[in-house]
Design an enzyme around this catalytic site. Structure first.
Site, short mmCIF file in Angstrom:
data_model
loop_
_atom_site.label_atom_id
_atom_site.label_comp_id
_atom_site.label_asym_id
_atom_site.label_seq_id
_atom_site.Cartn_x
_atom_site.Cartn_y
_atom_site.Cartn_z
N GLU A 84 35.02 -41.81 -26.24
CA GLU A 84 36.17 -41.04 -25.76
C GLU A 84 37.14 -41.91 -24.96
O GLU A 84 37.95 -41.39 -24.19
CB GLU A 84 35.70 -39.87 -24.89
N HIS A 102 34.59 -36.16 -18.03
CA HIS A 102 34.58 -35.33 -19.24
C HIS A 102 33.16 -34.82 -19.45
O HIS A 102 32.20 -35.61 -19.41
CB HIS A 102 35.02 -36.15 -20.46
N HIS A 104 30.47 -31.53 -21.37
CA HIS A 104 30.28 -30.48 -22.37
C HIS A 104 29.69 -29.25 -21.69
O HIS A 104 28.81 -28.58 -22.25
CB HIS A 104 29.36 -30.96 -23.49
N TYR A 123 41.33 -17.37 -7.74
CA TYR A 123 42.43 -18.18 -7.19
C TYR A 123 42.17 -19.68 -7.19
O TYR A 123 43.09 -20.48 -6.98
CB TYR A 123 42.78 -17.72 -5.78
N HIS A 164 34.69 -28.02 -27.48
CA HIS A 164 34.28 -29.38 -27.09
C HIS A 164 33.81 -29.44 -25.64
O HIS A 164 32.66 -29.80 -25.38
CB HIS A 164 35.46 -30.33 -27.33
N TYR A 219 44.81 -27.00 3.39
CA TYR A 219 43.36 -26.74 3.42
C TYR A 219 42.59 -27.99 3.85
O TYR A 219 42.95 -29.11 3.50
CB TYR A 219 42.89 -26.29 2.04
#
Length: 223
Positions: A84, A102, A104, A123, A164, A219
């Site tokens: 990837e 990334h 799955h 939210y 994916h 925050y």
């Protein structure tokens, strides 16, 4: 002048590699990936360190450091980079990302097969820049997938990949992984709420999300 493949690892890169491996192992222990699915990258200067293709994360050592330049030329290590790589490099080239994760993740992947955008069920979508889009399907490792992902990421720090998984990025590995966990949690929440017979989940409005986005600017702890 192009640096030779397998050049000496610098101290900063060695530390970054250690953190990358720890993050990759967390994606397994947190249930976000199975086996060697998913991948992680972190940028150090103009070098992108990435998990290698098909190597279990618990077997990675400091000697397995794998790195490429922003054009994809391998400059560190001998292991083949993740398949990837086009997706990771696309994020590093076009955003201010220092790290990309990334996975799955099962709930997120399930949602990617059902909708074109994750409904505004919570939210925390604001923490990813707004409603989370689903990038159209393309075969893994392809330039087409990388392009689809970039379009889904416009103005966002995370997206779903149809049939994916997930992609998130951040200013650090911890932030990128936290965003993945938040995305998976929101997908699980929506699937759970929408599975109740005869009831439909209430959704937030764009105005309500904008209000949260403003609040998130202050925050956490000062500095």
């Amino acid at each position: 002048m192009e640096e030779p493949r397998g050049r000496r690892v610098r101290d900063e890169e060695a530390c970054a590699w250690e953190a990358l491996v720890a993050t990759a192992r967390r994606t397994v222990s947190d249930g976000l990936v199975v086996g060697t699915s998913g991948n992680v990258s972190v940028r150090v200067g103009d070098t992108v360190l990435v998990t290698p293709s098909g190597v279990p994360y618990d077997r990675l050592t400091p000697q397995d450091v794998t790195g490429v330049d922003l054009d994809g030329r391998q400059v560190l290590g001998s292991l083949v980079p993740t398949s990837e790589l086009p997706m990771h490099l696309a994020v590093h080239r076009t955003t201010d990302a220092r790290a990309v994760v990334h996975t799955h993740a099962v709930h997120a992947t399930a949602v990617s097969t059902l909708v074109r955008e994750l409904p505004l069920v919570h939210y925390m979508a604001a923490a990813l820049g707004g409603p989370v889009r689903v990038a159209p399907y393309a075969v893994y490792g392809s330039d087409e997938l990388a392009e689809n992902m970039l379009q889904a990421l416009a103005g966002r720090s995370g997206c779903l990949l149809q049939n994916h998984g997930t992609v998130t990025y951040g200013a650090s590995l911890d932030q990128a992984l936290d965003r993945t966990a938040q995305l998976e949690w929101m997908c699980r929440l929506w699937l759970t709420a929408s599975s109740v017979p005869g009831l439909t989940p209430s959704l937030l409005t764009e105005g309500q999300l904008a209000e949260v986005t403003e609040r998130l600017h202050g925050y956490g702890q000062p500095g």
